[in-house]
Design a protein around this motif. Structure first.
Motif, PDB file in Angstrom:
ATOM      1  N   LEU A 190       0.826  -1.200   0.000  1.00  0.00           N
ATOM      2  CA  LEU A 190       0.000   0.000   0.000  1.00  0.00           C
ATOM      3  C   LEU A 190       0.858   1.246   0.000  1.00  0.00           C
ATOM      4  O   LEU A 190       1.891   1.300   0.685  1.00  0.00           O
ATOM      5  CB  LEU A 190      -0.899   0.034   1.249  1.00  0.00           C
ATOM      6  CG  LEU A 190      -2.094  -0.895   1.299  1.00  0.00           C
ATOM      7  CD1 LEU A 190      -2.835  -0.695   2.614  1.00  0.00           C
ATOM      8  CD2 LEU A 190      -3.015  -0.642   0.130  1.00  0.00           C
ATOM      9  N   PRO A 191       0.461   2.294  -0.753  1.00  0.00           N
ATOM     10  CA  PRO A 191       1.162   3.575  -0.694  1.00  0.00           C
ATOM     11  C   PRO A 191       0.945   4.211   0.681  1.00  0.00           C
ATOM     12  O   PRO A 191      -0.177   4.226   1.195  1.00  0.00           O
ATOM     13  CB  PRO A 191       0.512   4.398  -1.810  1.00  0.00           C
ATOM     14  CG  PRO A 191      -0.833   3.772  -2.013  1.00  0.00           C
ATOM     15  CD  PRO A 191      -0.671   2.324  -1.702  1.00  0.00           C
ATOM     16  N   GLY A 192       1.999   4.721   1.292  1.00  0.00           N
ATOM     17  CA  GLY A 192       1.886   5.175   2.672  1.00  0.00           C
ATOM     18  C   GLY A 192       2.122   6.646   2.915  1.00  0.00           C
ATOM     19  O   GLY A 192       2.203   7.079   4.071  1.00  0.00           O
ATOM     20  N   ASN A 193       2.201   7.452   1.857  1.00  0.00           N
ATOM     21  CA  ASN A 193       2.472   8.879   2.034  1.00  0.00           C
ATOM     22  C   ASN A 193       1.232   9.610   2.544  1.00  0.00           C
ATOM     23  O   ASN A 193       0.137   9.050   2.618  1.00  0.00           O
ATOM     24  CB  ASN A 193       2.944   9.466   0.704  1.00  0.00           C
ATOM     25  CG  ASN A 193       3.905  10.626   0.898  1.00  0.00           C
ATOM     26  OD1 ASN A 193       3.679  11.495   1.724  1.00  0.00           O
ATOM     27  ND2 ASN A 193       4.995  10.629   0.126  1.00  0.00           N
ATOM     28  N   VAL A 194       1.411  10.915   2.868  1.00  0.00           N
ATOM     29  CA  VAL A 194       0.285  11.727   3.345  1.00  0.00           C
ATOM     30  C   VAL A 194      -0.388  12.498   2.217  1.00  0.00           C
ATOM     31  O   VAL A 194      -1.347  13.228   2.460  1.00  0.00           O
ATOM     32  CB  VAL A 194       0.733  12.719   4.441  1.00  0.00           C
ATOM     33  CG1 VAL A 194       1.149  11.976   5.691  1.00  0.00           C
ATOM     34  CG2 VAL A 194       1.852  13.630   3.922  1.00  0.00           C
ATOM     35  N   ALA A 200     -20.661  -0.118  12.404  1.00  0.00           N
ATOM     36  CA  ALA A 200     -20.521   0.493  11.076  1.00  0.00           C
ATOM     37  C   ALA A 200     -19.838   1.858  11.178  1.00  0.00           C
ATOM     38  O   ALA A 200     -18.936   2.182  10.393  1.00  0.00           O
ATOM     39  CB  ALA A 200     -21.888   0.629  10.424  1.00  0.00           C
ATOM     40  N   VAL A 201     -20.268   2.668  12.135  1.00  0.00           N
ATOM     41  CA  VAL A 201     -19.641   3.979  12.342  1.00  0.00           C
ATOM     42  C   VAL A 201     -18.180   3.808  12.731  1.00  0.00           C
ATOM     43  O   VAL A 201     -17.300   4.525  12.238  1.00  0.00           O
ATOM     44  CB  VAL A 201     -20.405   4.786  13.418  1.00  0.00           C
ATOM     45  CG1 VAL A 201     -19.639   6.052  13.790  1.00  0.00           C
ATOM     46  CG2 VAL A 201     -21.797   5.138  12.919  1.00  0.00           C
ATOM     47  N   ALA A 202     -17.904   2.847  13.599  1.00  0.00           N
ATOM     48  CA  ALA A 202     -16.521   2.607  14.021  1.00  0.00           C
ATOM     49  C   ALA A 202     -15.644   2.209  12.840  1.00  0.00           C
ATOM     50  O   ALA A 202     -14.481   2.630  12.740  1.00  0.00           O
ATOM     51  CB  ALA A 202     -16.497   1.512  15.090  1.00  0.00           C
ATOM     52  N   GLY A 203     -16.192   1.409  11.916  1.00  0.00           N
ATOM     53  CA  GLY A 203     -15.425   0.988  10.750  1.00  0.00           C
ATOM     54  C   GLY A 203     -15.063   2.153   9.847  1.00  0.00           C
ATOM     55  O   GLY A 203     -13.919   2.291   9.404  1.00  0.00           O
ATOM     56  N   VAL A 204     -16.054   3.016   9.567  1.00  0.00           N
ATOM     57  CA  VAL A 204     -15.797   4.172   8.707  1.00  0.00           C
ATOM     58  C   VAL A 204     -14.821   5.133   9.390  1.00  0.00           C
ATOM     59  O   VAL A 204     -13.893   5.666   8.755  1.00  0.00           O
ATOM     60  CB  VAL A 204     -17.114   4.890   8.360  1.00  0.00           C
ATOM     61  CG1 VAL A 204     -16.845   6.167   7.580  1.00  0.00           C
ATOM     62  CG2 VAL A 204     -18.022   3.964   7.567  1.00  0.00           C
ATOM     63  N   MET A 205     -15.011   5.353  10.693  1.00  0.00           N
ATOM     64  CA  MET A 205     -14.112   6.256  11.410  1.00  0.00           C
ATOM     65  C   MET A 205     -12.686   5.706  11.431  1.00  0.00           C
ATOM     66  O   MET A 205     -11.715   6.472  11.314  1.00  0.00           O
ATOM     67  CB  MET A 205     -14.629   6.463  12.835  1.00  0.00           C
ATOM     68  CG  MET A 205     -13.930   7.582  13.592  1.00  0.00           C
ATOM     69  SD  MET A 205     -14.303   9.239  12.940  1.00  0.00           S
ATOM     70  CE  MET A 205     -15.916   9.546  13.694  1.00  0.00           C
ATOM     71  N   ALA A 206     -12.546   4.387  11.553  1.00  0.00           N
ATOM     72  CA  ALA A 206     -11.211   3.792  11.559  1.00  0.00           C
ATOM     73  C   ALA A 206     -10.474   4.049  10.246  1.00  0.00           C
ATOM     74  O   ALA A 206      -9.271   4.326  10.237  1.00  0.00           O
ATOM     75  CB  ALA A 206     -11.312   2.284  11.818  1.00  0.00           C
ATOM     76  N   ASN A 219      -7.056   6.356   9.626  1.00  0.00           N
ATOM     77  CA  ASN A 219      -5.899   5.783   8.946  1.00  0.00           C
ATOM     78  C   ASN A 219      -5.386   6.688   7.828  1.00  0.00           C
ATOM     79  O   ASN A 219      -4.179   6.727   7.559  1.00  0.00           O
ATOM     80  CB  ASN A 219      -6.268   4.405   8.375  1.00  0.00           C
ATOM     81  CG  ASN A 219      -5.095   3.680   7.772  1.00  0.00           C
ATOM     82  OD1 ASN A 219      -4.660   4.006   6.677  1.00  0.00           O
ATOM     83  ND2 ASN A 219      -4.570   2.705   8.493  1.00  0.00           N
ATOM     84  N   VAL A 220      -6.290   7.417   7.180  1.00  0.00           N
ATOM     85  CA  VAL A 220      -5.872   8.247   6.050  1.00  0.00           C
ATOM     86  C   VAL A 220      -5.843   9.732   6.406  1.00  0.00           C
ATOM     87  O   VAL A 220      -5.699  10.580   5.533  1.00  0.00           O
ATOM     88  CB  VAL A 220      -6.775   8.006   4.818  1.00  0.00           C
ATOM     89  CG1 VAL A 220      -6.711   6.560   4.389  1.00  0.00           C
ATOM     90  CG2 VAL A 220      -8.217   8.422   5.084  1.00  0.00           C
ATOM     91  N   SER A 221      -5.964  10.065   7.688  1.00  0.00           N
ATOM     92  CA  SER A 221      -5.836  11.451   8.116  1.00  0.00           C
ATOM     93  C   SER A 221      -4.371  11.875   8.116  1.00  0.00           C
ATOM     94  O   SER A 221      -3.467  11.031   8.159  1.00  0.00           O
ATOM     95  CB  SER A 221      -6.414  11.626   9.528  1.00  0.00           C
ATOM     96  OG  SER A 221      -7.808  11.416   9.543  1.00  0.00           O
TER      97      SER A 221
END
Length: 304
Positions: A184-188, A213-219, A223-225
């Motif tokens: 996976l690409p890992g840059n910001v 479901a909310v926890a999954g989307v928030m996770a 991760n991509v923040s």
């Protein structure tokens, strides 16, 4: 929401029947000729930016709209024959007047967006829309031309490049069958975060448990923040200020401020959105807020 400074967000509940001027913002005239004016058909709950408009939110019919920065946005020259709507009220206009994604797209046919600036930065944004039926769309502007990607399959959006180029990234790797060995690409940067979000979204199971479901989307969004506090601005990438999740079926709005350990949520159906009711708001920077904060809203005088 990634930005170089706080956007001074408020979470605001607007009742139906509010009159708006799409050419005015914070006491200034943005659209001098033929500004769009309307009266809201639906109540809404939005997160505001600098008090000039809502950038993210949901209305009482289950339509949600989310604006993100897109540097390549080009609204083109002003055509005064069409009612003008400044970009800071774009999301709010659609929430006020549309019940579905299809209705929102139809509204765009007869208006023209006009650029607005705040704190020295232009509101070069694109919008993601989705509704309670599962329909969704991405709207962008390229040299004054509206570009729409409309369909249930459009479930991810980051920033630059334009969405058509983002979609090409998905064709380079099959994220529909993720595995632990898939690199996976890992840059910001927005490209890498788009691909990572596609990978993790493909891992999520179908759930009928709202909390999970909310926890999954928030996770995935965590991760991509962009990690808070890092000096990324020198190459045009900014810290994440907050994250939101919207339950369109139950009209519940979840909000997580990066600098707070507390996730809060609001149940739209418990707010009085009838015509003539007070506009209500809470400040998500209030550190005493936690969990269900629907009852914590207080009257607020919004400037738009």
């Amino acid at each position: 929401m990634d930005w170089p400074e706080s956007t001074e967000p408020l979470i605001v509940a607007f009742p139906r029947g509010r009159e708006r001027d799409g050419g005015a913002a914070a006491g200034a005239t943005v659209v001098e000729k033929n500004p769009l004016r309307w009266t809201s058909r639906y109540g809404s709950l939005v997160t505001t930016v600098y008090g000039i408009g809502g950038i993210d939110g949901i209305n009482e019919r289950g339509l949600a709209v989310h604006g993100l920065y897109l540097q390549s946005t080009d609204l083109g020259p002003r055509d005064a024959s069409k009612p003008g709507l400044h970009a800071g009220l774009w999301a709010q206009y659609l929430l006020d007047q549309a019940a579905t994604v299809a209705e929102a797209l139809n509204l765009m046919d007869d208006i023209q967006l006009v650029m607005i600036s705040a704190r020295g930065r232009d509101a070069t944004i694109h919008l993601a829309l989705e509704d309670a039926t599962g329909d969704s769309a991405i709207i962008e502007f390229d040299h004054g031309r509206q570009v729409v990607h409309h369909g249930r399959e459009y479930t991810l959006m980051t920033n630059d490049p334009a969405y058509s180029d983002q979609l090409k990234l998905l064709s380079q790797q099959d994220f529909s069958h993720p595995s632990r060995d898939m690199p996976l690409p890992g840059n910001v940067n927005a490209r890498d975060r788009f691909q990572r979000a596609a990978y993790y979204l493909a891992l999520l199971p179908e759930l009928d448990n709202v909390r999970q479901a909310v926890a999954g989307v928030m996770a995935i969004m965590r991760n991509v923040s962009v990690p808070f506090g890092a000096p990324y601005g020198e190459f045009g990438i900014y810290n994440t200020e907050y994250r939101t999740v919207t339950d369109l079926t139950r009209r519940t709005y979840f909000f997580e401020l990066t600098t707070s350990p507390n996730t809060i949520w609001i149940e739209l159906d418990r707010l009085d959105l009838t015509e003539g009711a007070d506009t209500l708001a809470i400040d998500p920077y209030d550190e005493s807020l936690i969990g269900d904060v629907t009852s914590r809203f207080t009257p607020h005088r919004a400037g738009f």
